[in-house]
Design a protein around this motif. Sequence first.
Motif, PDB file in Angstrom:
ATOM      1  N   VAL A 118      40.065 -31.382  -4.514  1.00 20.07           N
ATOM      2  CA  VAL A 118      38.698 -30.913  -4.313  1.00 20.07           C
ATOM      3  C   VAL A 118      37.849 -32.134  -4.005  1.00 20.07           C
ATOM      4  CG1 VAL A 118      36.749 -29.688  -5.324  1.00 20.07           C
ATOM      5  CG2 VAL A 118      39.078 -29.052  -5.966  1.00 20.07           C
ATOM      6  N   ASN A 119      37.380 -32.186  -2.764  1.00 23.93           N
ATOM      7  CA  ASN A 119      36.655 -33.363  -2.279  1.00 23.93           C
ATOM      8  C   ASN A 119      37.538 -34.587  -2.517  1.00 23.93           C
ATOM      9  OD1 ASN A 119      34.507 -31.694  -1.499  1.00 23.93           O
ATOM     10  ND2 ASN A 119      33.584 -31.836  -3.522  1.00 23.93           N
ATOM     11  N   ASP A 120      37.087 -35.578  -3.255  1.00 26.27           N
ATOM     12  CA  ASP A 120      37.888 -36.776  -3.514  1.00 26.27           C
ATOM     13  C   ASP A 120      38.522 -36.743  -4.895  1.00 26.27           C
ATOM     14  OD1 ASP A 120      37.177 -37.797  -1.035  1.00 26.27           O
ATOM     15  OD2 ASP A 120      35.389 -38.791  -1.822  1.00 26.27           O
ATOM     16  N   GLN A 121      38.645 -35.566  -5.478  1.00 25.86           N
ATOM     17  CA  GLN A 121      39.099 -35.427  -6.859  1.00 25.86           C
ATOM     18  C   GLN A 121      40.407 -34.639  -6.909  1.00 25.86           C
ATOM     19  OE1 GLN A 121      36.230 -33.106  -9.000  1.00 25.86           O
ATOM     20  NE2 GLN A 121      37.303 -33.242 -10.939  1.00 25.86           N
ATOM     21  N   GLN A 122      41.304 -35.034  -7.808  1.00 25.81           N
ATOM     22  CA  GLN A 122      42.524 -34.276  -8.080  1.00 25.81           C
ATOM     23  C   GLN A 122      42.301 -33.514  -9.380  1.00 25.81           C
ATOM     24  OE1 GLN A 122      45.424 -33.930  -6.502  1.00 25.81           O
ATOM     25  NE2 GLN A 122      45.744 -35.705  -5.219  1.00 25.81           N
ATOM     26  N   TRP A 181      35.811 -28.398 -14.103  1.00 25.95           N
ATOM     27  CA  TRP A 181      35.281 -27.275 -13.325  1.00 25.95           C
ATOM     28  C   TRP A 181      33.947 -27.628 -12.671  1.00 25.95           C
ATOM     29  CZ3 TRP A 181      31.015 -24.120 -12.943  1.00 25.95           C
ATOM     30  CH2 TRP A 181      31.173 -22.961 -12.171  1.00 25.95           C
ATOM     31  N   THR A 182      33.834 -27.258 -11.435  1.00 29.49           N
ATOM     32  CA  THR A 182      32.586 -27.317 -10.681  1.00 29.49           C
ATOM     33  C   THR A 182      32.556 -26.075  -9.792  1.00 29.49           C
ATOM     34  OG1 THR A 182      33.546 -28.459  -8.762  1.00 29.49           O
ATOM     35  CG2 THR A 182      32.653 -29.863 -10.543  1.00 29.49           C
ATOM     36  N   PRO A 183      31.410 -25.728  -9.233  1.00 29.49           N
ATOM     37  CA  PRO A 183      31.391 -24.611  -8.283  1.00 29.49           C
ATOM     38  C   PRO A 183      32.364 -24.827  -7.113  1.00 29.49           C
ATOM     39  CG  PRO A 183      29.167 -25.102  -8.994  1.00 29.49           C
ATOM     40  CD  PRO A 183      30.046 -26.198  -9.547  1.00 29.49           C
ATOM     41  N   GLU A 184      32.532 -26.061  -6.691  1.00 26.86           N
ATOM     42  CA  GLU A 184      33.470 -26.335  -5.592  1.00 26.86           C
ATOM     43  C   GLU A 184      34.912 -26.069  -6.025  1.00 26.86           C
ATOM     44  OE1 GLU A 184      34.699 -26.853  -1.879  1.00 26.86           O
ATOM     45  OE2 GLU A 184      32.593 -26.758  -2.490  1.00 26.86           O
ATOM     46  N   VAL A 185      35.252 -26.419  -7.262  1.00 30.27           N
ATOM     47  CA  VAL A 185      36.581 -26.109  -7.794  1.00 30.27           C
ATOM     48  C   VAL A 185      36.763 -24.591  -7.807  1.00 30.27           C
ATOM     49  CG1 VAL A 185      38.016 -26.155  -9.887  1.00 30.27           C
ATOM     50  CG2 VAL A 185      36.836 -28.232  -9.143  1.00 30.27           C
ATOM     51  N   ALA A 186      35.740 -23.860  -8.232  1.00 27.76           N
ATOM     52  CA  ALA A 186      35.805 -22.393  -8.243  1.00 27.76           C
ATOM     53  C   ALA A 186      36.078 -21.859  -6.840  1.00 27.76           C
ATOM     54  CB  ALA A 186      34.514 -21.805  -8.794  1.00 27.76           C
ATOM     55  N   ARG A 187      35.383 -22.394  -5.852  1.00 32.26           N
ATOM     56  CA  ARG A 187      35.594 -21.938  -4.468  1.00 32.26           C
ATOM     57  C   ARG A 187      37.035 -22.184  -4.024  1.00 32.26           C
ATOM     58  NH1 ARG A 187      30.068 -22.606  -4.109  1.00 32.26           N
ATOM     59  NH2 ARG A 187      29.927 -24.861  -3.929  1.00 32.26           N
TER      60      ARG A 187
END
Length: 117
Positions: free
Chosen positions: A12-16, A31-37
């Motif tokens: 997710v973006n630059d994160q594993q 968890w972030t909204p981007e992780v949820a997506r």
Amino acid sequence: MATTEIYRYLAVNDQQVTLDPEGYLVVLGDWTPEVARCLAEEEGITLTDEHWEVIQVLRDFYQRFEQAPAMRPLVKAVARALGEEKGRSIHLMRLFPGSPAKLAARIAGLPKPTHCL
């Protein structure tokens, strides 16, 4: 004999983000909204405002009770927070097909609900 769990990673973006064998977050704080997506996309779901409403109800429930709700408590919590029309199993099944409590909890970054197979 020890069992070996196989973890996988979600980029997710630059994160594993580490996921357990069932696809739930290993570290809830990841968890972030981007992780949820990204988790939703894996399930073929594009998150709408209705999905986000349920995700927020789930996250509020977890904060209050320190557990993700199984289906019956989820239906009641959604009905209480969003109204009777949205607090119906059929509505939740449409948003989160299969097992709404498990799938919605996973996308919301919560542990697997207890009493869910």
